[in-house]
Design an enzyme around this catalytic site. Sequence first.
Site, mmCIF file in Angstrom:
data_model
loop_
_atom_site.group_PDB
_atom_site.id
_atom_site.type_symbol
_atom_site.label_atom_id
_atom_site.label_comp_id
_atom_site.label_asym_id
_atom_site.label_seq_id
_atom_site.Cartn_x
_atom_site.Cartn_y
_atom_site.Cartn_z
ATOM 1 N N SER A 108 -1.772 -9.313 5.234
ATOM 2 C CA SER A 108 -1.228 -10.498 4.557
ATOM 3 C C SER A 108 0.271 -10.431 4.287
ATOM 4 O O SER A 108 0.849 -11.414 3.807
ATOM 5 C CB SER A 108 -1.975 -10.750 3.244
ATOM 6 O OG SER A 108 -3.223 -11.353 3.500
ATOM 7 N N LYS A 111 2.244 -13.302 5.598
ATOM 8 C CA LYS A 111 2.519 -14.528 4.846
ATOM 9 C C LYS A 111 3.957 -14.606 4.361
ATOM 10 O O LYS A 111 4.434 -15.694 3.999
ATOM 11 C CB LYS A 111 1.566 -14.640 3.652
ATOM 12 C CG LYS A 111 0.091 -14.833 4.034
ATOM 13 C CD LYS A 111 -0.765 -15.041 2.789
ATOM 14 C CE LYS A 111 -2.224 -15.268 3.139
ATOM 15 N NZ LYS A 111 -2.924 -14.032 3.542
ATOM 16 N N SER A 168 -2.598 -14.834 -2.371
ATOM 17 C CA SER A 168 -2.702 -14.546 -0.941
ATOM 18 C C SER A 168 -3.762 -15.427 -0.274
ATOM 19 O O SER A 168 -4.488 -14.991 0.623
ATOM 20 C CB SER A 168 -3.033 -13.068 -0.708
ATOM 21 O OG SER A 168 -2.752 -12.687 0.623
ATOM 22 N N LYS A 296 4.803 -8.840 -1.576
ATOM 23 C CA LYS A 296 3.542 -9.238 -0.956
ATOM 24 C C LYS A 296 2.663 -8.039 -0.618
ATOM 25 O O LYS A 296 3.120 -7.067 -0.040
ATOM 26 C CB LYS A 296 3.814 -10.029 0.326
ATOM 27 C CG LYS A 296 2.586 -10.734 0.868
ATOM 28 C CD LYS A 296 2.224 -11.912 0.001
ATOM 29 C CE LYS A 296 0.819 -12.429 0.282
ATOM 30 N NZ LYS A 296 -0.248 -11.506 -0.171
#
Length: 472
Positions: A108, A111, A168, A296
């Site tokens: 993730s 992202k 997320s 993140k």
Amino acid sequence: MIDKSVRKNKRQRFQRTLASLMLFNILCFSAAPAVSLAAPNMLATADTTKATEDKAATDKATTNNAKPDKVPSVDQLSLEVSSAVLIEPSTGQVLLSINADEALPPASMTKMMTEYIVAEKVKQGELAWDDVVTVGENAEKTVGSRIFLAEGDQHTVEELYIAMAVGSANDATVALAEHIAGSEAEFVTLMNDTAKKMGLKTAFFINSTGLSRADMPEKYRPAEDKETVMSAMDTALLAKYIVEDHPDFARFTAIQSHKFRPRDTSPIINYNWMLEANKSITNFKAYAYEGLDGLKTGHTNAAGYCFAGTAERDGMRLISVVMGTKSEGARFKETKKVLDYGFDNFEVKEVQAAGATVQGFETVEVKKGKGKEAGLVTDKALTFVVPKGSSGKNITFEAKLDSSSVTAPVAKDTKVGTATYSYKIEGMKETQTETVNLITAGEVEKAGWFKLFLRAIGDFFADLFDSIKNLF
């Protein structure tokens, strides 16, 4: 005809004699001041010639002969990661690097590219935070971390962005991608194009979320059997673009929890346990890190547990990336080791102000100017990451001029050369380098014809005296 030829020759001899007498009178009239000017200029000419010769060749110098600065080896950290990197974004300096260039599944952390593109669209006025997004089939069918969007649901860009940055949420991410580009596939093209513009060498995206191809809704999988990959270094560079181009990033990434819908029974909890604000949260206070406000997390079976973190202390921001750790908590423990290494051992220091002179390159010769030289200075400050408490010793430089001279008129701030500084710290793999321009400190106007004429006479006598001197 013979008489005419004789008369013509006599006339030419008379003209040459007259011209010689006029030149003799001029030289005699100018001799006294010329000599008085020539004497000091003889030394100046010699010095200028030597300086020009020195500047024509690349010069290398060191500030002192002290022992090189030193920091502890990263080996002592005993990091349990597949790869890791630590950078200082304002200089781009890499402070720690372990297998940092290998392309790995980023999960993730992918992202971050979606977040960057959305924020850029808003910044450029192509999108607004309060624009309404209608959820499509692809978003509804997306699995993994999600907020359970249904096809036809409508939410603002900001609401979906928060769900993506904090929770997320894969479905929110896909909804944003499709809203911007029309389809996730077209958005992925935008992601890969942006990665190239950023200079990311390993980054390749197949979707907006970081999900493995097999976990995407079958109807929306790319035809090519490839997976998303990105090295720790490229992830850190992507993070650098986020924090520098969108310095308000923390208004999203530092949110601890967020209730997406009024009807939701529980809020979205930020997967980033290291947020400084978590120091008062029982479950997370063991991981809370001073100054940390992003960025993140990521996890898939292929990627393991990953985290791109950023923190700021005492005016210095650092960006860390760890990939392939063994557990949810491990990615934060390893990140703490990496960030502690940076904050404990380094600081950003301006070691030379803008407008400084460079030894051996203080001036450049100016032809046809009111002055014979123009002063040279650096066009910007010189900043390095140095060991804490150090003044930045053993900085070397290589400088060169574009040409040995310039011709008047010369404007202030005219670039005439460069100086490249290098700084090596024992214990770091990379040598820091920074190039500054050498520019003129002031303008030099073009001299008038009479001044140039007198200067030519002075130069003539200077050369004449040198010739006579060399006879003995």
